[in-house]
Design a protein around this motif. Structure first.
Motif, PDB file in Angstrom:
ATOM      1  N   TRP A 319      10.431  29.171  16.189  1.00 31.26           N
ATOM      2  CA  TRP A 319      10.013  28.216  15.954  1.00 31.26           C
ATOM      3  C   TRP A 319      10.804  27.057  15.689  1.00 31.26           C
ATOM      4  O   TRP A 319       9.970  26.035  15.590  1.00 31.26           O
ATOM      5  CB  TRP A 319       9.803  29.109  14.432  1.00 31.26           C
ATOM      6  CG  TRP A 319       8.483  29.748  14.788  1.00 31.26           C
ATOM      7  CD1 TRP A 319       8.784  31.400  14.822  1.00 31.26           C
ATOM      8  CD2 TRP A 319       6.870  29.779  14.837  1.00 31.26           C
ATOM      9  NE1 TRP A 319       7.723  32.236  15.288  1.00 31.26           N
ATOM     10  CE2 TRP A 319       6.486  31.395  15.385  1.00 31.26           C
ATOM     11  CE3 TRP A 319       6.791  28.850  16.096  1.00 31.26           C
ATOM     12  CZ2 TRP A 319       5.281  31.911  16.028  1.00 31.26           C
ATOM     13  CZ3 TRP A 319       4.965  28.950  16.185  1.00 31.26           C
ATOM     14  CH2 TRP A 319       4.846  29.963  16.431  1.00 31.26           C
ATOM     15  N   PHE A 320      12.223  26.669  15.066  1.00 33.95           N
ATOM     16  CA  PHE A 320      12.559  25.956  14.392  1.00 33.95           C
ATOM     17  C   PHE A 320      12.741  24.763  16.200  1.00 33.95           C
ATOM     18  O   PHE A 320      12.964  23.772  15.442  1.00 33.95           O
ATOM     19  CB  PHE A 320      13.919  25.894  13.912  1.00 33.95           C
ATOM     20  CG  PHE A 320      14.928  24.675  13.649  1.00 33.95           C
ATOM     21  CD1 PHE A 320      15.380  24.060  12.625  1.00 33.95           C
ATOM     22  CD2 PHE A 320      15.805  24.593  14.788  1.00 33.95           C
ATOM     23  CE1 PHE A 320      15.854  23.306  12.422  1.00 33.95           C
ATOM     24  CE2 PHE A 320      17.104  23.261  14.761  1.00 33.95           C
ATOM     25  CZ  PHE A 320      17.190  22.660  13.466  1.00 33.95           C
ATOM     26  N   PHE A 321      13.778  25.439  16.679  1.00 30.42           N
ATOM     27  CA  PHE A 321      13.507  24.647  18.438  1.00 30.42           C
ATOM     28  C   PHE A 321      11.825  24.493  18.596  1.00 30.42           C
ATOM     29  O   PHE A 321      12.696  23.192  19.095  1.00 30.42           O
ATOM     30  CB  PHE A 321      14.173  26.027  19.833  1.00 30.42           C
ATOM     31  CG  PHE A 321      15.540  25.691  18.980  1.00 30.42           C
ATOM     32  CD1 PHE A 321      16.230  24.634  19.481  1.00 30.42           C
ATOM     33  CD2 PHE A 321      16.829  26.996  18.423  1.00 30.42           C
ATOM     34  CE1 PHE A 321      17.639  24.209  19.323  1.00 30.42           C
ATOM     35  CE2 PHE A 321      18.262  26.749  18.092  1.00 30.42           C
ATOM     36  CZ  PHE A 321      18.800  25.439  18.131  1.00 30.42           C
ATOM     37  N   TRP A 322      11.248  24.601  18.420  1.00 31.73           N
ATOM     38  CA  TRP A 322       9.501  24.673  19.074  1.00 31.73           C
ATOM     39  C   TRP A 322       9.557  22.547  18.304  1.00 31.73           C
ATOM     40  O   TRP A 322       8.883  22.013  18.396  1.00 31.73           O
ATOM     41  CB  TRP A 322       8.921  25.571  18.671  1.00 31.73           C
ATOM     42  CG  TRP A 322       7.417  25.455  18.309  1.00 31.73           C
ATOM     43  CD1 TRP A 322       6.254  25.258  17.524  1.00 31.73           C
ATOM     44  CD2 TRP A 322       6.576  24.795  19.776  1.00 31.73           C
ATOM     45  NE1 TRP A 322       5.214  24.417  18.065  1.00 31.73           N
ATOM     46  CE2 TRP A 322       5.323  24.470  19.494  1.00 31.73           C
ATOM     47  CE3 TRP A 322       6.632  24.499  20.984  1.00 31.73           C
ATOM     48  CZ2 TRP A 322       4.835  23.333  20.340  1.00 31.73           C
ATOM     49  CZ3 TRP A 322       5.476  24.123  21.880  1.00 31.73           C
ATOM     50  CH2 TRP A 322       4.626  24.089  21.645  1.00 31.73           C
ATOM     51  N   LEU A 323      10.153  23.332  16.522  1.00 33.97           N
ATOM     52  CA  LEU A 323       9.499  22.490  16.002  1.00 33.97           C
ATOM     53  C   LEU A 323      10.024  20.669  15.748  1.00 33.97           C
ATOM     54  O   LEU A 323       9.633  19.992  16.125  1.00 33.97           O
ATOM     55  CB  LEU A 323       9.565  22.527  14.273  1.00 33.97           C
ATOM     56  CG  LEU A 323       8.238  23.951  13.753  1.00 33.97           C
ATOM     57  CD1 LEU A 323       8.609  24.446  12.935  1.00 33.97           C
ATOM     58  CD2 LEU A 323       6.596  22.913  13.480  1.00 33.97           C
ATOM     59  N   LEU A 324      11.630  21.373  16.424  1.00 30.13           N
ATOM     60  CA  LEU A 324      12.131  19.916  17.018  1.00 30.13           C
ATOM     61  C   LEU A 324      11.700  19.506  17.857  1.00 30.13           C
ATOM     62  O   LEU A 324      11.938  17.908  17.844  1.00 30.13           O
ATOM     63  CB  LEU A 324      14.162  20.434  16.716  1.00 30.13           C
ATOM     64  CG  LEU A 324      14.882  19.800  16.351  1.00 30.13           C
ATOM     65  CD1 LEU A 324      15.453  19.245  15.362  1.00 30.13           C
ATOM     66  CD2 LEU A 324      16.274  20.717  16.731  1.00 30.13           C
ATOM     67  N   TYR A 325      11.553  19.952  18.796  1.00 25.19           N
ATOM     68  CA  TYR A 325      11.183  19.574  20.025  1.00 25.19           C
ATOM     69  C   TYR A 325      10.354  18.788  19.957  1.00 25.19           C
ATOM     70  O   TYR A 325       9.233  17.286  20.243  1.00 25.19           O
ATOM     71  CB  TYR A 325      10.251  20.339  21.316  1.00 25.19           C
ATOM     72  CG  TYR A 325       9.448  20.348  22.244  1.00 25.19           C
ATOM     73  CD1 TYR A 325      10.280  19.370  23.669  1.00 25.19           C
ATOM     74  CD2 TYR A 325       8.176  20.755  22.799  1.00 25.19           C
ATOM     75  CE1 TYR A 325       8.954  19.076  24.193  1.00 25.19           C
ATOM     76  CE2 TYR A 325       7.357  20.239  23.211  1.00 25.19           C
ATOM     77  CZ  TYR A 325       7.579  19.289  24.688  1.00 25.19           C
ATOM     78  OH  TYR A 325       6.687  18.740  24.977  1.00 25.19           O
ATOM     79  N   ASN A 326       9.087  18.910  18.556  1.00 20.47           N
ATOM     80  CA  ASN A 326       7.542  18.222  18.755  1.00 20.47           C
ATOM     81  C   ASN A 326       7.803  17.113  17.364  1.00 20.47           C
ATOM     82  O   ASN A 326       7.286  16.172  17.256  1.00 20.47           O
ATOM     83  CB  ASN A 326       6.604  19.200  18.022  1.00 20.47           C
ATOM     84  CG  ASN A 326       5.848  19.926  18.754  1.00 20.47           C
ATOM     85  OD1 ASN A 326       5.255  18.973  19.801  1.00 20.47           O
ATOM     86  ND2 ASN A 326       6.180  20.761  19.107  1.00 20.47           N
ATOM     87  N   HIS A 327       9.633  16.607  16.858  1.00 20.16           N
ATOM     88  CA  HIS A 327      10.375  16.150  16.243  1.00 20.16           C
ATOM     89  C   HIS A 327      11.120  15.505  16.223  1.00 20.16           C
ATOM     90  O   HIS A 327      12.129  15.859  16.066  1.00 20.16           O
ATOM     91  CB  HIS A 327       9.727  16.375  14.706  1.00 20.16           C
ATOM     92  CG  HIS A 327       8.221  17.263  14.117  1.00 20.16           C
ATOM     93  ND1 HIS A 327       7.857  17.880  13.975  1.00 20.16           N
ATOM     94  CD2 HIS A 327       7.084  16.497  13.633  1.00 20.16           C
ATOM     95  CE1 HIS A 327       6.852  18.479  14.157  1.00 20.16           C
ATOM     96  NE2 HIS A 327       6.547  17.804  13.531  1.00 20.16           N
ATOM     97  N   PRO A 328      11.104  14.371  16.920  1.00 12.31           N
ATOM     98  CA  PRO A 328      12.468  13.889  17.816  1.00 12.31           C
ATOM     99  C   PRO A 328      13.451  13.371  16.406  1.00 12.31           C
ATOM    100  O   PRO A 328      14.469  13.050  16.682  1.00 12.31           O
ATOM    101  CB  PRO A 328      11.980  12.767  19.193  1.00 12.31           C
ATOM    102  CG  PRO A 328      10.634  12.867  18.562  1.00 12.31           C
ATOM    103  CD  PRO A 328       9.573  14.153  17.859  1.00 12.31           C
ATOM    104  N   ASP A 329      12.466  12.580  15.700  1.00 16.60           N
ATOM    105  CA  ASP A 329      12.858  11.789  14.594  1.00 16.60           C
ATOM    106  C   ASP A 329      14.001  13.332  13.661  1.00 16.60           C
ATOM    107  O   ASP A 329      14.399  12.764  13.546  1.00 16.60           O
ATOM    108  CB  ASP A 329      12.424  11.307  13.764  1.00 16.60           C
ATOM    109  CG  ASP A 329      10.874  12.256  13.021  1.00 16.60           C
ATOM    110  OD1 ASP A 329      10.607  13.812  13.715  1.00 16.60           O
ATOM    111  OD2 ASP A 329      10.815  12.430  11.839  1.00 16.60           O
TER     112      ASP A 329
END
Length: 509
Positions: A319-329
């Motif tokens: 889930w962390f890598f999924w969220l990271l993809y959607n939050h480049p900042d």
């Protein structure tokens, strides 16, 4: 958890009563069954309880309970099941502290829960109370000191990362192939827990990604055990078990394969112990074998620690890598932190990754690896918010719901914002991590049963994040507007996995 896959047999048993209720109050039933307002308390009827509401929400159980519990004034509600069964769901931190700490002696692993998970977990640490639990926790706690944690990161995680995971990602980047990142992370976590806890390398993360009969069997055993726990009418699964049919037959076969794997690990460890008068290092399995307990009991422990070490960290990272993809900042800030930290000591590097630590906490706030956990009251009690609890009642606290409550996290609760966990030192300008009340954020449980492997999990996750992001971008392969759907048997697993493409990162850190 409530039964969200009600059997046809149960429906036929209730059919005469349902017809009677329909004719007596047809308008009310029709409204209740088809109502789309999921934030109202589910309507309850004589004998069948809230059967209609449960049935209508059978495909979205965790979210439905979240909608209801977060809409109540006390963040607690009582769900009435058929035949007088009552379940209490709460997302109230005061109640959680009451359950997990101040009245710990009242809220235990109940007999219903123990019977449900007995075939899979036996008398392992997650399925017992009292002296048996205390003994296992005491022995296991010896494996979570600073020396063992440093060894875990520097000789197990780092080796598995550099020798196995990174080469697979490198090949995928070169060939532009799609990988199931969830599967990779499960393999990675499985190899890690087996190596550090049992001194055994199952080699699941070879370049060929070999099919693991144990992993498949373990997944099935977890799934069917979870379905047992959600049954409104346990008699049905008990009958299936008695006649060895259907899901119970498949559960028995899966558990047998899982136990065979555990016994093989134990056999190899005993042979190793017999060959040497002393070992250079002592792992968890060696400690339990030297305690004089039976192999069956030690096998229970092996299965329990595989469940804890394999699924929780891998789900959190997925889930962390999924969220990271959607939050480049957020990804940019993590990359900046990685670039600033010295690589001289792997252990010190991951320990000092403050922003990354906050990002992982924020990810688990929204997608906790274990979305819901329950205890059973061993005596009559009252929760701090006034909810009456009768002896034998299942009481569940809800980390998934608690992470999505405005009253706990503010109006921006839906945002993925790691800085809510940080404060900046006005003198040095550096970030420092600010932990939250564990009863407001019970992702690792709290009180006497707080997760022993919490620090180990964070060290492992931060090492993976640093090792992967330093070289690659992880890009999910999804249709625009689509997102993953979670399954929730015993962990927050993505349905269908997380297909990704791996892209080499041009920048140097």
């Amino acid at each position: 958890m409530v039964d969200l896959d009600l059997s046809i047999s149960f429906l036929f048993c209730l059919l005469p009563l349902l017809l009677l209720l329909f004719f007596v109050n047809s308008k009310s039933l029709f409204t209740s069954f088809f109502s789309s307002n999921s934030t109202t308390l589910p309507k309850s009827y004589p004998v069948i309880g809230s059967y209609f509401a449960i049935l209508a929400n059978k495909d979205r159980g965790i979210q439905w309970i979240t909608d209801v519990v977060t809409s109540t004034p006390t963040s607690t509600f009582v769900l009435h099941g058929p035949f007088g069964k009552r379940q209490v769901f709460t997302a109230n931190p005061s109640n959680v502290q009451h359950i997990l700490k101040t009245h710990f002696h009242v809220y235990q692993k109940g007999e219903v829960s123990r019977r449900t998970l007995k075939d899979l977990l036996g008398d392992g640490i997650f399925n017992v109370n009292g002296d048996t639990w205390k003994f296992q926790r005491h022995v296991a706690s010896q494996e979570f000191n600073t020396k063992c944690l440093r060894k875990f990161v520097e000789t197990v995680v780092d080796t598995e990362l550099s020798d196995c995971l990174i080469p697979i990602l490198s090949l995928a980047a070169s060939n532009k192939t799609v990988l199931d990142f969830q599967d990779l992370l499960q393999r990675f976590a499985f190899d890690n827990i087996c190596r550090i806890a049992f001194g055994y390398d199952p080699a699941c993360l070879l370049p060929s990604l070999p099919q693991s009969k144990f992993a498949d069997a373990f997944d099935e055993a977890v799934q069917f055990s979870a379905e047992r726990g959600s049954a409104l009418l346990p008699l049905i699964w008990k009958m299936k078990k008695f006649f060895n049919i259907g899901s119970e037959k498949r559960l028995r076969m899966a558990v047998n394969k899982t136990r065979e794997f555990a016994k093989e690990i134990i056999k190899e460890k005993k042979q190793e112990l017999n060959k040497k008068s002393s070992l250079d290092s002592v792992d968890l399995l060696s400690r339990f074998l030297s305690s004089g307990h039976s192999e069956v009991f030690v096998a229970d422990i092996v299965v329990s620690f595989i469940l804890a070490g394999r699924d929780t960290t891998s789900m959190a990272l997925t889930w962390f890598f999924w969220l990271l993809y959607n939050h480049p900042d957020v990804e940019h800030e993590i990359l900046r932190e990685i670039g600033e930290i010295s690589e001289e000591s792997v252990y010190d590097e991951v320990k000092d990754m403050v922003y990354t630590h906050a990002s992982l906490c924020e990810s688990m706030r929204l997608y906790p690896p274990v979305p819901l956990d329950s205890k059973e009251a061993t005596e009559d009690d009252n929760l701090p918010d006034g909810t009456a609890v009768k002896k034998g009642t299942e009481v569940a606290y809800h980390p998934y719901a608690m992470g999505r409550m405005e009253k706990l996290w503010g109006p921006d609760w839906a945002e993925f914002r790691p800085k809510r966990w940080l404060e900046r030192d006005t003198t040095t300008g550096k970030w420092s991590f600010v932990a939250r009340d564990p009863y407001m954020y019970p992702v690792f449980q709290a009180g006497p049963r707080i997760c022993l492997g919490k620090e180990m999990a964070f060290l492992q996750m931060k090492r993976v994040v640093a090792g992967v992001l330093r070289q690659y971008r992880v890009v999910p392969v999804v249709e625009e507007g689509d997102g993953p759907v979670f399954l929730s048997p015993l962990s927050m697993k993505m349905k269908g996995g997380l297909p990704v493409r791996i892209e080499e990162r041009g920048e140097k850190f």
